[in-house]
Write a protein that holds these residues in place. Structure first.
Motif, PDB file in Angstrom:
ATOM      1  N   ARG A 166       0.639  -1.115  -0.034  1.00 31.68           N
ATOM      2  CA  ARG A 166       0.094  -0.042   0.102  1.00 31.68           C
ATOM      3  C   ARG A 166       0.847   1.140   0.138  1.00 31.68           C
ATOM      4  N   LYS A 169       2.621   1.868  -3.238  1.00 32.16           N
ATOM      5  CA  LYS A 169       1.238   2.233  -4.311  1.00 32.16           C
ATOM      6  C   LYS A 169       0.990   3.730  -4.175  1.00 32.16           C
ATOM      7  N   ALA A 170       1.090   4.267  -2.973  1.00 28.80           N
ATOM      8  CA  ALA A 170       0.749   5.655  -2.590  1.00 28.80           C
ATOM      9  C   ALA A 170       2.008   6.261  -2.862  1.00 28.80           C
ATOM     10  N   HIS A 171       3.222   5.828  -2.708  1.00 29.02           N
ATOM     11  CA  HIS A 171       4.484   6.667  -3.222  1.00 29.02           C
ATOM     12  C   HIS A 171       4.359   6.970  -4.595  1.00 29.02           C
ATOM     13  N   ASP A 172       4.236   5.615  -5.279  1.00 27.46           N
ATOM     14  CA  ASP A 172       4.282   5.793  -7.007  1.00 27.46           C
ATOM     15  C   ASP A 172       3.225   6.820  -7.549  1.00 27.46           C
ATOM     16  N   HIS A 173       1.943   6.841  -6.611  1.00 26.03           N
ATOM     17  CA  HIS A 173       0.962   7.539  -7.182  1.00 26.03           C
ATOM     18  C   HIS A 173       1.391   9.184  -6.943  1.00 26.03           C
ATOM     19  N   SER A 174       1.859   9.319  -5.723  1.00 25.52           N
ATOM     20  CA  SER A 174       2.435  10.716  -5.344  1.00 25.52           C
ATOM     21  C   SER A 174       3.316  11.152  -6.212  1.00 25.52           C
ATOM     22  N   THR A 175       4.189  10.276  -6.490  1.00 25.51           N
ATOM     23  CA  THR A 175       5.501  10.768  -7.254  1.00 25.51           C
ATOM     24  C   THR A 175       5.006  10.886  -8.800  1.00 25.51           C
ATOM     25  N   SER A 176       4.348  10.092  -9.238  1.00 25.04           N
ATOM     26  CA  SER A 176       3.666  10.319 -10.540  1.00 25.04           C
ATOM     27  C   SER A 176       2.850  11.715 -10.616  1.00 25.04           C
ATOM     28  N   LYS A 177       2.074  12.042  -9.722  1.00 24.43           N
ATOM     29  CA  LYS A 177       1.350  13.314  -9.772  1.00 24.43           C
ATOM     30  C   LYS A 177       2.448  14.427  -9.804  1.00 24.43           C
ATOM     31  N   GLN A 180       4.090  14.582 -13.063  1.00 24.04           N
ATOM     32  CA  GLN A 180       3.493  15.405 -14.202  1.00 24.04           C
ATOM     33  C   GLN A 180       3.076  16.825 -13.960  1.00 24.04           C
TER      34      GLN A 180
END
Length: 230
Positions: A166, A169-177, A180
């Motif tokens: 989890r 996944k949260a780190h990947d999502h935050s890093t992706s945002k 971007q």
């Protein structure tokens, strides 16, 4: 004399008309240059302000991304260390379960052997039966506790793995945002005037400023000359 007077009047009127035309044309050109000068100043100021603002946002995002990455890395190291410790404890518990199981098997075999032995030697067999039964109960309790410990460590390891998934996944999502957003800021920076364009724009403002000051000086000189002529 009358004709000469009329001619002079015509010449004077023509000169006055020409002077008015020159004056109006000068005023129009002066107004256009003044407006162009203000527009260039505004464009330059806006580009510089936007450039500063975008670079500040980029710096803040890069710092936040670095801080997030470091924090995530530290959390990973803590989780890896905890998982390694739990796996070691689980291995020891499994070893204890194996050892206790073997001891239980040996005691069970011994109990059968004692039960089948000749009980005529002073009733000692009954004492052996009770002692072995007591040892069996003790081993069974220890075996049960060891198995419970194994289940506990297995559950903790599973929970830790899920938490790690989890968090990843949260780190990947935050890093992706963040990436971007940084890409959008880079695109905005690329749309801004380049450094050489800003230099040209500054030079253009300086030229217009000099023209503005020179024209102002010319107007003041003309006003002073008109005043002296009067």
């Amino acid at each position: 004399k009358k004709i000469e007077g009329e001619q002079q009047q015509h010449i004077h009127a023509a000169l006055l008309t020409q002077e008015n035309e020159f004056e109006n044309r000068f005023k129009n050109e002066f107004s256009e240059r003044d407006a162009k000068y203000d527009e260039c100043k505004l464009q330059l100021k806006s580009a510089q302000d936007e450039n500063i603002e975008l670079r500040q946002e980029m710096d803040e995002l890069q710092n936040a991304l670095l801080s997030t990455s470091l924090s995530h890395q530290q959390n990973l190291e803590v989780r890896d260390s905890t998982q390694s410790m739990l796996e070691e404890e689980l291995e020891r518990a499994n070893t204890a379960v194996y050892t206790l199981s073997k001891q239980c098997e040996e005691l069970t075999l011994k109990l059968k052997q004692v039960g089948n032995a000749d009980n005529t030697i002073g009733g000692g067999g009954m004492g052996d039966d009770q002692l072995i039964a007591f040892e069996m109960d003790t081993l069974k309790k220890r075996l049960h506790e060891a198995r419970e410990t194994c289940l506990k460590y297995e559950a903790e390891i599973e929970k830790l793995c899920k938490e790690q998934q989890r968090a990843q996944k949260a780190h990947d999502h935050s890093t992706s945002k963040m990436q971007q957003t940084m890409e959008k800021l880079r695109e905005k920076l690329q749309r801004l005037p380049a450094e050489d364009e800003c230099v040209l724009l500054k030079e253009k403002v300086r030229v217009l400023q000099r023209q503005f000051m020179m024209n102002n000086g010319d107007v003041e000189a003309d006003d002073e000359a008109d005043e002296r002529n009067r």
